[in-house]
Design an enzyme around this catalytic site. Structure first.
Site, short mmCIF file in Angstrom:
data_model
loop_
_atom_site.label_atom_id
_atom_site.label_comp_id
_atom_site.label_asym_id
_atom_site.label_seq_id
_atom_site.Cartn_x
_atom_site.Cartn_y
_atom_site.Cartn_z
CB ALA A 1 -4.02 -6.87 2.77
CB ILE B 1 2.76 -11.29 2.39
CG1 ILE B 1 3.58 -11.32 3.68
CG2 ILE B 1 1.32 -11.75 2.63
CD1 ILE B 1 3.68 -12.67 4.34
CG ASN C 1 1.44 -2.07 11.44
OD1 ASN C 1 0.51 -2.70 11.94
ND2 ASN C 1 2.08 -2.50 10.37
CE1 TYR C 2 0.21 3.88 13.36
CE2 TYR C 2 0.39 4.18 15.73
CZ TYR C 2 -0.38 4.08 14.60
OH TYR C 2 -1.74 4.21 14.69
N GLY D 1 0.79 -1.22 0.00
CA GLY D 1 0.00 0.00 0.00
C GLY D 1 0.83 1.28 0.00
N GLY D 2 2.10 1.17 0.35
CA GLY D 2 2.98 2.33 0.34
C GLY D 2 2.89 3.20 1.59
CG HIS D 3 -0.34 3.66 3.91
ND1 HIS D 3 -0.84 4.90 4.24
CD2 HIS D 3 -1.13 3.19 2.91
CE1 HIS D 3 -1.89 5.17 3.48
NE2 HIS D 3 -2.09 4.14 2.67
N GLY E 1 1.51 -5.38 4.00
CA GLY E 1 2.31 -4.78 5.05
C GLY E 1 1.54 -4.51 6.33
#
Length: 548
Positions: free
Chosen positions: A191, A251, A489-490, A122-124, A193
């Site tokens: 999904a 994944i 995730n952060y 997703g590139g986030h 990452g």
């Protein structure tokens, strides 16, 4: 951009003069620059068709700097402006995987040619590590692999890595209004990452985080093999559910367990400023939010706004109390007004809507927005920049500290905001070693800091990164210690990182690994050493192999 990231990170760690580091990194990036007609790239491109299915031509998935659409593809999933400037390092090529064989070929050909791969769904990645590197690299873009197969009868779904959370919510809702999946509030998260990093959202007090609801997966390993849960074994299946998939392979998809929700849920947003008693309310929230029934999730958002009282032009802090309740308004009002009467919740504050519509509400869409908005995915780079950091709080923060905190936010003139996410419920029932995600019982809430700015350039980036770091240092007495925990995730490069990224130090890895994974870090290293002993899948904050 990565150039700024590396300068900031190394300057923070070594405290050497910025100008000296700037010169060194300029030389380094110049040396590492590889042109689009280089033998390295040509060998990689020649290799790809030999390892992909002829019925799915890989050339249709490849973009190099010679393609006119190369930059638009690169920036399509770049969600942080400080990494999208023209002088940011560029990949040798982008492979937008259209078939699983393209993933296999990318791994095998990158490994053969000594090229690093960065995996983006997703590139986030908040530090840009899924699409930037300081050594020659290719980007493996997973966004075309985005199918979702929902099986309501078995209360499960297969979700490909490139699917977004919004697409997942939409497809579930098309089949059922009483099923959901616990994942992020942001509806454009990939999904691949998001889930592999843990994946949390407003259902976590009821059902845990995303990885607590994964029952199978498909991954491409370092040898190009496609493995499911049975063939990969329980150790690797454990590791990719919260330890970050990109350290172990690529994944392809997740099999997720759907959870039950009421046909309609109740939501509200109640806003209070300092002048309206926000400090007392925030303090009380810490005492009650983690102890509320697991059917309610009550988040706090702190941000700076203009004064709300008549004649007051000064800045103030506004705290928004945002709720999701699996039940009706009557039950919610009874619950909140008994446990938290100071909030003054009224029936007019509440709205009853289907769960899928609540995902839009939480992402700041107005009530009544068609659920097709969940399918929206940005197609261009974001121009504004941000820095995210995180903390876990185990004891209530005193009122005087909350007051000082608010004063600092005002001092930063609205460039920083915070989210406080309550624990309790299911989060306190799951063992800290059940998955690599260790942040379970003992936490009151997860705290996210986000610093935003619109200015461009190294000077502006460093200014706001310093603001972020200053606030983080101020919070030290009030958060977890030894280690000071952080949410994977952060992503936060300030916690430590290997530079250059093709050289991995186990000691540096421990500096960030202990904060993200606590006591689970050593098991992650053992799994990594078994499945990727040569440490092919590596980046600045990857799990290291003992042999490399």
């Amino acid at each position: 951009m990565l150039f700024t990231l590396q300068v900031t990170f190394i300057n923070m760690v070594t405290q050497k003069p910025f100008s000296f580091l700037l010169s060194i990194l300029t030389i380094l990036l110049s040396i590492l620059h590889v042109t689009s007609d280089s033998p390295l790239l040509q060998n990689f491109l020649t290799c790809l068709p030999n390892h992909s299915k002829s019925s799915k031509p890989v050339h249709e998935a490849i973009y190099t700097p010679s393609n006119s659409s190369f930059i638009s593809i690169l920036h399509m999933h770049t969600h942080n402006g400080r990494f999208s400037y023209s002088d940011a390092p560029k990949p040798l090529a982008i492979v937008t995987a259209l078939h699983e064989s393209h993933v296999q070929a990318t791994i095998l050909c990158a490994k053969t040619n000594g090229i690093q791969i960065r995996i983006r769904s997703g590139g986030h990645d908040s530090e840009g590590l899924s699409y930037l590197s300081d050594v020659p690299f290719v980007v493996l873009d997973m966004f075309p692999l985005s199918s979702i197969d929902v099986d309501i009868e078995n209360e499960s779904a297969w979700v490909e890595a490139g699917a977004t959370t919004g697409q997942v919510y939409y497809q579930i809702a098309k089949k059922s209004n009483i099923h959901a999946f616990p994942a992020g509030v942001c509806t454009t998260l990939g999904a691949g990452g998001h889930i592999s990093g843990g994946g949390y959202g407003n259902l976590m007090r009821k059902y845990g985080i995303s990885v607590d609801n994964v029952i199978d997966a498909k991954i491409v390993d370092v040898n190009g093999n496609i493995l499911d849960r049975k063939s990969m074994g329980e150790d690797l299946f454990w590791a990719i559910r919260g330890g970050g998939g990109a350290s172990f392979g690529v994944i392809l998809s997740w099999k997720i367990k759907l959870v039950s929700v009421t046909p309609k849920v109740t939501v509200f947003k109640v806003k209070r400023t300092i002048e309206e008693g926000a400090i007392d309310l925030v303090y009380k929230w810490q005492l009650i939010a983690p102890k509320l029934p697991e059917d309610i999730f009550l988040r706090l958002l702190h941000k700076v706004v203009n004064g709300t009282q008549k004649g007051n032009t000064n800045k103030t802090v506004q705290v928004t109390f945002i709720a999701l309740f699996l039940g009706n308004t009557e039950k919610l009002l009874t619950l909140v007004n008994k446990q938290f009467p100071e909030l003054g919740l009224k029936q007019s504050d509440c709205s009853e809507i289907p769960w899928v519509n609540s995902t839009l509400y939480w992402y700041n869409y107005p009530i009544g927005t068609p659920i097709e908005a969940l399918l929206n995915v940005p197609k261009e780079a974001v121009s504004s920049s941000f820095k995210i950091m995180s903390d876990y709080v185990k004891k209530p923060i005193p009122k005087d500290a909350i007051k000082s905190m608010f004063q600092l936010l005002i001092q930063y003139d609205g460039h920083m905001k915070m989210e406080w996410n309550p624990y309790g419920g299911k989060m306190h029932e799951i063992s800290s070693s059940e998955t690599p995600f260790p942040h379970r019982a003992g936490n009151l809430f997860l705290l996210q800091y986000m610093t935003n700015w619109g200015e461009v350039g190294v000077e502006a980036n460093n200014h706001y990164l310093n603001i972020s770091r200053s606030f983080y240092e101020f919070m030290t007495p009030f958060v977890s210690k030894t280690p000071r925990e952080a949410f994977f995730n952060y992503r936060d490069i300030a916690l430590g990182g290997n530079s250059p990224s093709n050289v991995t130090s186990i000691d540096i890895a421990k500096s960030y690994g202990s904060k993200y994974f606590n006591g689970n870090f050593e098991r992650l290293v053992r799994v990594k050493s078994k499945v990727d002993p040569e440490n092919f899948f590596r980046y600045e904050q990857s799990i290291p192999s003992l042999s490399h």
